[in-house]
Design an enzyme around this catalytic site. Structure first.
Site, PDB file in Angstrom:
ATOM      1  N   GLU A 113      26.825   4.339  48.009  1.00  0.00           N
ATOM      2  CA  GLU A 113      25.893   3.559  47.118  1.00  0.00           C
ATOM      3  C   GLU A 113      25.144   4.337  46.396  1.00  0.00           C
ATOM      4  O   GLU A 113      24.619   5.452  46.626  1.00  0.00           O
ATOM      5  CB  GLU A 113      24.976   2.769  48.160  1.00  0.00           C
ATOM      6  CG  GLU A 113      24.486   1.562  47.683  1.00  0.00           C
ATOM      7  CD  GLU A 113      23.670   0.858  48.590  1.00  0.00           C
ATOM      8  OE1 GLU A 113      24.241   0.559  49.692  1.00  0.00           O
ATOM      9  OE2 GLU A 113      22.415   0.626  48.758  1.00  0.00           O
ATOM     10  N   ASP A 115      21.587   3.377  43.837  1.00  0.00           N
ATOM     11  CA  ASP A 115      20.953   2.308  43.684  1.00  0.00           C
ATOM     12  C   ASP A 115      19.811   2.596  42.700  1.00  0.00           C
ATOM     13  O   ASP A 115      19.066   3.553  42.475  1.00  0.00           O
ATOM     14  CB  ASP A 115      19.907   2.099  44.977  1.00  0.00           C
ATOM     15  CG  ASP A 115      20.916   1.690  46.152  1.00  0.00           C
ATOM     16  OD1 ASP A 115      21.820   0.993  45.906  1.00  0.00           O
ATOM     17  OD2 ASP A 115      20.388   1.932  47.280  1.00  0.00           O
ATOM     18  N   GLU A 117      16.614   0.149  42.393  1.00  0.00           N
ATOM     19  CA  GLU A 117      15.849  -1.067  42.935  1.00  0.00           C
ATOM     20  C   GLU A 117      14.629  -1.155  42.464  1.00  0.00           C
ATOM     21  O   GLU A 117      13.936   0.016  42.174  1.00  0.00           O
ATOM     22  CB  GLU A 117      15.601  -0.535  44.327  1.00  0.00           C
ATOM     23  CG  GLU A 117      16.822  -1.182  45.273  1.00  0.00           C
ATOM     24  CD  GLU A 117      16.570  -1.014  46.938  1.00  0.00           C
ATOM     25  OE1 GLU A 117      16.995  -1.980  47.438  1.00  0.00           O
ATOM     26  OE2 GLU A 117      16.175  -0.248  47.202  1.00  0.00           O
TER      27      GLU A 117
END
Ligand code: NAG
Ligand code: NAG
Length: 332
Positions: A113, A115, A117
């Site tokens: 993953e 990210d 955010e």
């Protein structure tokens, strides 16, 4: 370019496309954008995803019923992925907008993953942005960094981009690199190396997103709308079943040819010195010894030393800790 220049580069292109394997440099700023339908598909949130501007842009929203999200139609092994994003304005505590790559649906036990955010805030306080890298199921091993933004992300569109190659990961904001993660011995198998899809979601993170859950989503201000435009999905698409890349070696090498120029690096260092507010590399409560892949720039590290913040991973000028550590956030 004159006629001869054109002829010359055509010849070079012809020779190279058949044999040299030396990729022409890629210009990240001029990659083709795709419309929503060309590259993406809705994941959840039924009526809370709305195409606008002829499908070139999309709104996803959060209200008391649901959030919303979309994903790329393809899985990719390496590439450059970007969106121009405008975040919900006004009171947005507890709201989380995520723009990320993941293969959690395919590899449940050992997913990768990458990210971005965005964590909403109470009125008058800025949104914060967080980046994170997980590799091969290393969910107990967060690599969060948080940044204050040098602009108001609710005021206008800004580009957030992820370059992922065999050798490095670079996160960019408006074409300025803000974080680089190189493939290293130290990271070992935790460097993301399996095909991933691109995702964008908006959801209720009341339990942790703002001041460790102190400020929750207030649906009096709903719907919370995040706008996405200028989608760039420039990657090596892979067969969803076999996970074999359709990219030829030459194309795959394109992404490895992207590096950070000395000018960009000095800009990155300057931005990080000023706007990096948390890094797992400085968080001695979570990691009593700095994780092996951390080799912080000395001028950056000095911002985190002393005054007790060295231990928490938060920068010095913040004084007392204002937020729960992202490790605790993630545990909820
Ligand atoms: C954002 O990306 C788009 C599409 O790639 C590009 O046209 C635009 O110039 C970029 N804007 C900024 C501020 O980097
Ligand atoms: C990833 O994890 C799996 C199982 O958890 C392991 O078998 C594999 O060797 C790991 N891959 C790498 C590249 O370390």
């Amino acid at each position: 370019m004159g006629h001869r220049g054109w002829l010359f580069s055509s010849i070079i292109f012809f020779i190279c496309s058949s044999s040299c394997g030396i990729p022409a440099p890629i210009n990240l700023q001029s990659l083709k954008t795709v419309s929503f339908d060309e590259g993406c598909t809705q994941l959840f949130g039924d009526g809370n995803l709305m195409l606008i501007r002829d499908g070139k842009a999309v709104h996803i929203s959060l209200d008391e019923r649901t959030g919303a999200g979309f994903a790329s139609q393809d899985l990719y092994l390496h590439g450059f992925f970007s969106a121009s994003i405008k975040l919900p304005s006004d009171y947005a505590a507890g709201v989380v907008v995520a723009f990320y790559m993941s293969n959690g649906d395919v590899f449940e036990k050992n997913h990768d993953e990458l990210d971005f955010e965005f964590l909403g805030n109470i009125r008058g306080r800025e949104w914060r942005v967080q980046t994170n890298v997980y590799g091969n199921g290393s969910t107990g091993h967060g690599r969060e960094e948080r940044y204050g933004l040098w602009f108001d992300p609710t005021d206008d569109f800004h580009n957030y981009s992820i370059l992922w190659s065999h050798s490095r990961i670079i996160f960019y904001i408006d074409d300025i690199p803000i974080r680089e993660v190189g493939r290293s011995e130290a990271m070992g198998g935790e460097f993301p190396s399996k095909p991933m899809s691109l995702y964008a979601t908006i959801w209720d993170g009341s339990t942790w997103a703002t001041a460790g859950g102190r400020y929750k989503v207030n649906y009096k201000y709903a719907p919370y709308v995040a706008e996405f435009a200028d989608l760039v999905l420039h990657g090596c698409a892979v067969d969803p079943i076999e996970h074999l890349s359709t990219c030829r070696q030459r194309e795959a090498g394109l992404y490895d040819s992207v590096g950070i120029s000395p000018e960009q690096r000095s800009l990155m260092q300057k931005l990080r010195r000023k706007h990096l507010t948390y890094s797992y590399c400085y968080d001695r409560q979570r990691y009593p010894a700095a994780p092996p892949e951390c080799s912080p720039d000395a001028s950056e590290a000095v911002e985190f030393e002393g005054a007790g913040s060295w231990r928490s991973g938060y920068r010095r000028r913040h004084g007392k800790r204002r937020h729960r550590s992202p490790a605790a956030d993630a545990a909820l």
